[in-house]
Design an enzyme around this catalytic site. Structure first.
Site, mmCIF file in Angstrom:
data_model
loop_
_atom_site.group_PDB
_atom_site.id
_atom_site.type_symbol
_atom_site.label_atom_id
_atom_site.label_comp_id
_atom_site.label_asym_id
_atom_site.label_seq_id
_atom_site.Cartn_x
_atom_site.Cartn_y
_atom_site.Cartn_z
ATOM 1 N N TRP A 133 41.248 40.449 42.614
ATOM 2 C CA TRP A 133 42.445 39.833 43.602
ATOM 3 C C TRP A 133 41.799 38.719 44.318
ATOM 4 O O TRP A 133 41.069 38.734 44.647
ATOM 5 C CB TRP A 133 42.838 40.919 44.492
ATOM 6 C CG TRP A 133 43.739 41.909 43.652
ATOM 7 C CD1 TRP A 133 45.222 41.690 43.168
ATOM 8 C CD2 TRP A 133 43.315 43.371 43.080
ATOM 9 N NE1 TRP A 133 45.753 42.776 42.762
ATOM 10 C CE2 TRP A 133 44.587 43.804 42.650
ATOM 11 C CE3 TRP A 133 42.092 44.068 43.441
ATOM 12 C CZ2 TRP A 133 44.361 45.155 42.168
ATOM 13 C CZ3 TRP A 133 42.300 45.169 42.911
ATOM 14 C CH2 TRP A 133 43.187 45.868 42.315
ATOM 15 N N ARG A 139 43.984 43.988 33.277
ATOM 16 C CA ARG A 139 45.113 43.924 33.103
ATOM 17 C C ARG A 139 45.370 43.860 31.567
ATOM 18 O O ARG A 139 44.399 43.592 30.906
ATOM 19 C CB ARG A 139 45.732 42.367 33.497
ATOM 20 C CG ARG A 139 45.873 42.408 35.076
ATOM 21 C CD ARG A 139 46.371 40.914 35.310
ATOM 22 N NE ARG A 139 46.518 40.790 36.766
ATOM 23 C CZ ARG A 139 45.663 40.538 37.531
ATOM 24 N NH1 ARG A 139 44.352 40.346 37.265
ATOM 25 N NH2 ARG A 139 46.071 40.315 39.070
ATOM 26 N N TYR A 185 47.254 49.136 48.947
ATOM 27 C CA TYR A 185 46.316 50.329 48.490
ATOM 28 C C TYR A 185 45.575 51.110 49.902
ATOM 29 O O TYR A 185 45.383 52.269 49.614
ATOM 30 C CB TYR A 185 45.303 50.305 47.488
ATOM 31 C CG TYR A 185 45.865 49.577 46.393
ATOM 32 C CD1 TYR A 185 46.628 50.264 45.406
ATOM 33 C CD2 TYR A 185 45.568 48.486 45.830
ATOM 34 C CE1 TYR A 185 47.074 49.603 44.215
ATOM 35 C CE2 TYR A 185 45.951 47.902 44.871
ATOM 36 C CZ TYR A 185 46.682 48.183 44.121
ATOM 37 O OH TYR A 185 47.180 47.857 42.910
ATOM 38 N N LYS A 243 44.229 35.856 36.354
ATOM 39 C CA LYS A 243 45.519 35.386 37.233
ATOM 40 C C LYS A 243 45.174 34.593 38.201
ATOM 41 O O LYS A 243 46.008 33.679 38.515
ATOM 42 C CB LYS A 243 46.194 36.770 37.418
ATOM 43 C CG LYS A 243 47.667 36.418 38.139
ATOM 44 C CD LYS A 243 48.214 37.779 38.429
ATOM 45 C CE LYS A 243 50.000 37.495 38.907
ATOM 46 N NZ LYS A 243 50.555 38.814 39.237
ATOM 47 N N HIS A 273 51.420 48.330 33.501
ATOM 48 C CA HIS A 273 50.444 47.621 34.571
ATOM 49 C C HIS A 273 50.362 48.674 35.915
ATOM 50 O O HIS A 273 49.357 48.416 36.509
ATOM 51 C CB HIS A 273 51.211 46.455 35.244
ATOM 52 C CG HIS A 273 50.584 45.895 36.241
ATOM 53 N ND1 HIS A 273 49.519 44.814 35.902
ATOM 54 C CD2 HIS A 273 50.375 45.374 37.488
ATOM 55 C CE1 HIS A 273 48.913 44.069 36.904
ATOM 56 N NE2 HIS A 273 49.508 44.734 37.815
ATOM 57 N N ARG A 276 46.787 49.953 36.164
ATOM 58 C CA ARG A 276 45.897 49.244 37.017
ATOM 59 C C ARG A 276 45.997 49.748 38.721
ATOM 60 O O ARG A 276 45.060 49.833 39.476
ATOM 61 C CB ARG A 276 46.428 47.602 36.998
ATOM 62 C CG ARG A 276 45.384 46.586 37.964
ATOM 63 C CD ARG A 276 45.734 45.224 37.555
ATOM 64 N NE ARG A 276 45.369 44.450 38.574
ATOM 65 C CZ ARG A 276 43.944 43.951 38.774
ATOM 66 N NH1 ARG A 276 43.282 44.366 37.684
ATOM 67 N NH2 ARG A 276 43.690 43.067 39.586
#
EC number: 2.7.7.-
Length: 387
Positions: free
Chosen positions: A340, A215, A349, A242, A314, A317
């Site tokens: 994640w 990020r 994805y 995050k 973003h 990414r």
């Protein structure tokens, strides 16, 4: 009367009906006002104990308690920003007087804060140069912005009801769910075109983002102590991620090449500006300085020159993740590489590489009993017959 002063501020101290001792700053230097507040607090405590009434709490009081209890939150600054908006509408109001109607009415007035901040900078620059500033036209906030603000006040009022017992019943607030937008990603030739249109240090940042999937905030805040060039690894600390989990970053040759170009620019930060610029107030910034993760002028200009529309930083990414999935990288591996928190966040994805479903899709062939010929072969055959 249990009223005393510490310094210039008056305090209340008395025994509650249940035998517990109550002690609190009254926040005033005026004795008469302090006396009135003392009597009000004492009477309220009696009504709560003897009559079972719910104690009154102002919206400001609820916000202060929320910030005190949530001081550990990494996103506390986001909460403060949302509190700032709601205070414009509910300051001085008792929690019991805040209704669904008032909340929905207030949220309709929220505007795009970044748009307003950019206009203020432009206005300041125009006035300094003796030019006529542009007329400000508010821009409506996105549905996602409204959703986060509604989610916050919903959580705040629920805490007041269920945890603090300061509200009989919290309003029922429906939070709109933003529609899932398509994943925006670039083809390799588009990415190369974008990189070519970027100037340093943005160019290196974009290349590093496409090669690592990090990020923007993690890239801009990256320090040399977080990198081991010999082992070709970097790491993001839990408080920087995050998901609140540490992320190990495997550095490929492209990422290492970008990092080597940054060596010697700064003793601490990896990516820095190396040229001075003029601030809106006319002062000069230091020549070598840390990059700002919210600076978008150069980014937007590069997108325009490259002819790329509807693309955020973003989305680099998303591009990185999309390329890896299409190259055959398993979803579980991608989750670990990207840091994640859940596999569900990575499944968006999966549709880009449905090859693993081919064998299952062939089960339909048994129903028809025949196999479909190669399409390219069929076209060649048709062309021969026509000749």
């Amino acid at each position: 009367m249990s009223l005393f002063r510490r310094g210039e501020t008056w305090y209340a101290s008395f025994t509650l009906p249940n035998g517990k001792r109550f002690k609190q700053s009254l926040g005033t230097k005026d004795k008469r006002q302090a006396t009135e507040l003392h009597d009000k607090l004492k009477a309220e405590a009696w009504r709560v104990s003897k009559l079972g009434e719910t104690p009154d709490m102002t919206f400001e009081g609820a916000c202060v308690r929320w910030l005190e209890e949530k001081a550990h939150k990494k996103s506390l600054d986001d909460d403060k920003s949302r509190i700032g908006f709601w205070l414009q509408h509910f300051a001085g109001m008792q929690l019991k007087d805040i209704t669904e109607t008032k909340i929905y009415s207030a949220i309709q007035k929220i505007t795009n804060r970044r748009h307003e901040e950019n206009w203020k900078l432009m206005d300041e620059a125009c006035r300094k140069n003796g030019k006529q500033p542009p007329v400000f036209k508010p821009k409506p906030a996105a549905v996602a912005t409204k959703a986060t603000h509604l989610s916050f006040i919903k959580a705040l009022l629920r805490a007041a009801e269920r945890e603090w017992k300061m509200l009989d019943k919290a309003p029922i607030i429906k939070v709109p769910q933003p529609k899932n937008k398509r994943i925006r990603w670039l083809e390799p030739h588009e990415a190369k075109r974008l990189i070519d249109e970027c100037q340093e240090p943005l160019k290196s940042v974009v290349e590093f983002a496409l090669s690592t999937g990090l990020r923007r905030s993690n890239i801009i805040n990256l320090e040399w102590q977080q990198i081991d060039m010999q082992r070709k690894v970097a790491w993001i600390h839990p408080e920087q991620s995050k998901s609140n989990h540490a992320i190990g970053v495997a550095l490929n040759d492209t990422a290492c090449r970008v990092l080597k170009k940054q060596i010697g620019n700064h003793h601490k930060w990896v990516f820095v500006y190396k040229e001075s610029s003029t601030k809106p107030d006319g002062t000069k910034s230091p020549v070598v300085r840390k990059m700002r993760y919210d600076a978008n002028t150069a980014w937007r200009a590069a997108l325009k020159r490259a002819g790329i529309e509807d693309f955020r930083f973003h989305d680099l990414r998303h591009t990185w993740a999309s390329w890896l999935v299409q190259a055959g990288v398993p979803i579980s591996v991608l989750q670990e590489m990207g840091g994640w928190e859940s596999i569900e966040m990575v499944r968006r994805y999966a549709h880009l590489a449905p090859n693993h479903l081919t064998e299952h899709a062939r089960q339909i062939d048994s129903i028809f009993g025949t196999s479909v010929p190669n399409m390219s072969h069929s076209k060649n055959k048709e062309g021969t017959n026509n000749t």
